[in-house]
Design a protein around this motif. Structure first.
Motif, PDB file in Angstrom:
ATOM      1  N   LEU A 299      -3.195   4.016   4.852  1.00 11.43           N
ATOM      2  CA  LEU A 299      -2.692   4.566   3.594  1.00 11.43           C
ATOM      3  C   LEU A 299      -1.470   3.805   3.103  1.00 11.43           C
ATOM      4  N   GLU A 300      -0.596   3.399   4.026  1.00  7.50           N
ATOM      5  CA  GLU A 300       0.595   2.654   3.644  1.00  7.50           C
ATOM      6  C   GLU A 300       0.235   1.241   3.199  1.00  7.50           C
ATOM      7  N   VAL A 301      -0.787   0.670   3.826  1.00  5.57           N
ATOM      8  CA  VAL A 301      -1.269  -0.646   3.387  1.00  5.57           C
ATOM      9  C   VAL A 301      -1.824  -0.550   1.972  1.00  5.57           C
ATOM     10  N   LYS A 302      -2.603   0.483   1.706  1.00  2.00           N
ATOM     11  CA  LYS A 302      -3.194   0.646   0.379  1.00  2.00           C
ATOM     12  C   LYS A 302      -2.127   0.841  -0.686  1.00  2.00           C
ATOM     13  N   GLN A 303      -1.091   1.634  -0.372  1.00  2.00           N
ATOM     14  CA  GLN A 303      -0.020   1.824  -1.336  1.00  2.00           C
ATOM     15  C   GLN A 303       0.700   0.508  -1.599  1.00  2.00           C
ATOM     16  N   GLY A 304       0.921  -0.269  -0.559  1.00  2.00           N
ATOM     17  CA  GLY A 304       1.574  -1.561  -0.729  1.00  2.00           C
ATOM     18  C   GLY A 304       0.725  -2.571  -1.461  1.00  2.00           C
ATOM     19  N   THR A 305      -0.595  -2.350  -1.498  1.00  2.00           N
ATOM     20  CA  THR A 305      -1.488  -3.253  -2.222  1.00  2.00           C
ATOM     21  C   THR A 305      -1.409  -3.030  -3.726  1.00  2.00           C
TER      22      THR A 305
ATOM     23  N   SER B  24     -10.525  -6.589   0.733  1.00  2.00           N
ATOM     24  CA  SER B  24     -10.690  -7.802  -0.069  1.00  2.00           C
ATOM     25  C   SER B  24      -9.670  -7.897  -1.199  1.00  2.00           C
ATOM     26  N   ILE B  25      -8.884  -6.844  -1.407  1.00  2.00           N
ATOM     27  CA  ILE B  25      -7.906  -6.862  -2.496  1.00  2.00           C
ATOM     28  C   ILE B  25      -6.653  -7.598  -2.041  1.00  2.00           C
TER      29      ILE B  25
ATOM     30  N   ASP C 280       1.034  -6.199   7.567  1.00  2.00           N
ATOM     31  CA  ASP C 280       0.221  -7.391   7.335  1.00  2.00           C
ATOM     32  C   ASP C 280      -0.872  -7.511   8.385  1.00  2.00           C
ATOM     33  N   ARG C 281      -0.517  -7.221   9.634  1.00  3.71           N
ATOM     34  CA  ARG C 281      -1.513  -7.259  10.697  1.00  3.71           C
ATOM     35  C   ARG C 281      -2.613  -6.235  10.456  1.00  3.71           C
ATOM     36  N   LEU C 282      -2.212  -5.036  10.039  1.00  8.84           N
ATOM     37  CA  LEU C 282      -3.194  -3.987   9.799  1.00  8.84           C
ATOM     38  C   LEU C 282      -4.094  -4.343   8.627  1.00  8.84           C
ATOM     39  N   HIS C 283      -3.527  -4.937   7.592  1.00  4.57           N
ATOM     40  CA  HIS C 283      -4.324  -5.355   6.429  1.00  4.57           C
ATOM     41  C   HIS C 283      -5.363  -6.389   6.826  1.00  4.57           C
ATOM     42  N   ALA C 284      -5.038  -7.242   7.806  1.00  2.77           N
ATOM     43  CA  ALA C 284      -5.977  -8.274   8.262  1.00  2.77           C
ATOM     44  C   ALA C 284      -7.095  -7.696   9.117  1.00  2.77           C
ATOM     45  N   GLY C 285      -6.880  -6.503   9.689  1.00  5.04           N
ATOM     46  CA  GLY C 285      -7.920  -5.854  10.480  1.00  5.04           C
ATOM     47  C   GLY C 285      -7.502  -5.592  11.914  1.00  5.04           C
ATOM     48  N   VAL C 286      -7.592  -4.346  12.328  1.00  2.09           N
ATOM     49  CA  VAL C 286      -7.255  -3.937  13.691  1.00  2.09           C
ATOM     50  C   VAL C 286      -8.314  -2.947  14.143  1.00  2.09           C
TER      51      VAL C 286
END
Length: 384
Positions: free
Chosen positions: A56-62, A281-282, A369-375
């Motif tokens: 959720l925090e990654v999406k908000q930062g996107t 992909s965003i 950034d790590r989470l956005h790349a995939g974990v």
């Protein structure tokens, strides 16, 4: 320097607060001073020792994908663990010095967004969204829980979701039937498995073969490889004639197979926790792109298709928002009556495993950034 001055200086230093601020859409977090939060009625102030990051925090930062009511600059963050620094009026469960893990809800509508944000040195949390932390569990292990276990409980037990019988004190729950957790190796999935088993339900989960053993250790009776071309048929066969009480659908693309399985098994409820397609992909930086428009269009079309399919099959498929438990009985059930004892006696395991990726507020951006790349099958944690 006079010995009398030293304690005074130390007191000033430890009273200073700082936060990792999101200053604008798609920007990097910036660490700078923040006001010292003051706990209000029914609230506690935590000196954070560990923080975890969430999608959720990654999406908000996107770029304003989730919390449109927040204004910039903002303090994100929901998973906190640390030491109680102070308590507000009418607090009865905690005292200064207690070790706790808690769900910070500063990102939610109607809350004090800065004071209750998790990505800072000191955070105010609601007393009824916190649990004592036994000495046997470290801060970095416990901090994987708050948003994940709250979302899992909301999906399973809230009246507008699966409306299952919740866990009761002691080891034996009274629920009957089987629950399918599609996405069992996710943070929410691992907690949903444990909560459903504690409530008395049998659990079938989907996961890759490498994670199957761990999910069985958490209580899943059967684990089906979600990549198998026969996954839906295998799940239905695994019911062995038992009733399917509901489906928790976690992960992009999980909604459609969840609805098909529910319809085939006669289940009437599906709890949806993820969009039909991934937001991965965003691009996080820069202006809104063609990728953003394509992804959001696919999300809208996919959600409409799921709802139409569910309605045709007589299945109620509703999206789950984890923080809604703070306005109903599920919150106290989880944070006051279930977690304290379940953590103390080991019935509820802190899962997924924590991976510490840095120390200090400056490390939170790296974790995002790590989470956005995939974990997969672990939670990224920052120590303080």
């Amino acid at each position: 320097m006079s010995p009398r001055v030293i304690p005074s200086i130390i007191g000033v230093i430890v009273s200073l607060n700082a936060a990792a601020w999101l200053a604008s859409p798609r920007a990097d977090l910036v660490v700078r001073p923040a006001d010292m939060p003051v706990p209000g009625r029914g609230e506690i102030l935590i000196r954070n020792r560990a923080l975890a990051v969430n999608p959720l925090e990654v999406k908000q930062g996107t770029g304003d994908l989730m919390y449109r009511w927040l204004s910039y600059p903002m303090i994100l963050g929901e998973d906190v663990a640390g030491v109680v620094e102070a308590v507000g009026p009418d607090v009865t469960r905690f005292s200064a010095g207690d070790r706790v893990v808690a769900y910070a809800v500063g990102m939610e509508r109607g809350r004090r967004h800065d004071a209750e944000g998790g990505f800072q040195l000191f955070t105010v949390v609601r007393e009824d969204l916190a649990s004592p932390l036994p000495e046997s569990i470290g801060y970095t292990d416990a901090v994987v829980l708050p948003l994940a276990v709250s979302t899992a409980a909301t999906a399973l037990f809230q009246d507008d979701a699966l409306a299952l019988v919740p866990p009761t004190p002691g080891p034996a729950g009274t629920g009957t039937g089987t629950i399918l957790v599609w996405g069992g190796s996710t943070s929410v999935g691992m907690n949903a498995i444990q909560l459903a088993v504690a409530a008395g339900y049998r659990v079938i989960a989907t996961a890759s073969a490498r994670n199957a053993g761990f999910l069985r250790d958490l209580g899943a009776s059967d684990v089906v490889d979600y990549r198998s071309p026969d996954v839906e048929r295998d799940i239905l066969a695994g019911l062995s004639g038992e009733s399917l009480a509901g489906v928790v659908a976690i992960g992009p693309g999980s909604g459609a197979p969840a609805v098909r399985i529910a319809a085939a098994a006669g289940a009437k409820r599906v709890a949806l926790l993820s969009p039909p397609v991934s937001f991965g992909s965003i691009p996080r930086r820069g202006r809104r792109s063609a990728a953003f428009i394509r992804t959001m269009s696919r999300v809208a079309i996919g959600q409409l298709a799921i709802q139409l399919r569910a309605r045709a099959a007589g299945v109620r498929a509703g999206f789950v928002w984890g923080s809604t438990l703070m306005a109903n009985e599920v919150g106290p059930m989880l944070w006051e009556r279930y977690l304290p004892d379940a953590l103390a006696d080991g019935r509820h395991v802190c899962a997924p495993a924590a991976e510490v990726v840095g120390d200090g507020l400056e490390s939170i951006q790296h974790a995002l950034d790590r989470l956005h790349a995939g974990v997969s099958a672990r939670k990224l944690v920052v120590t303080l």
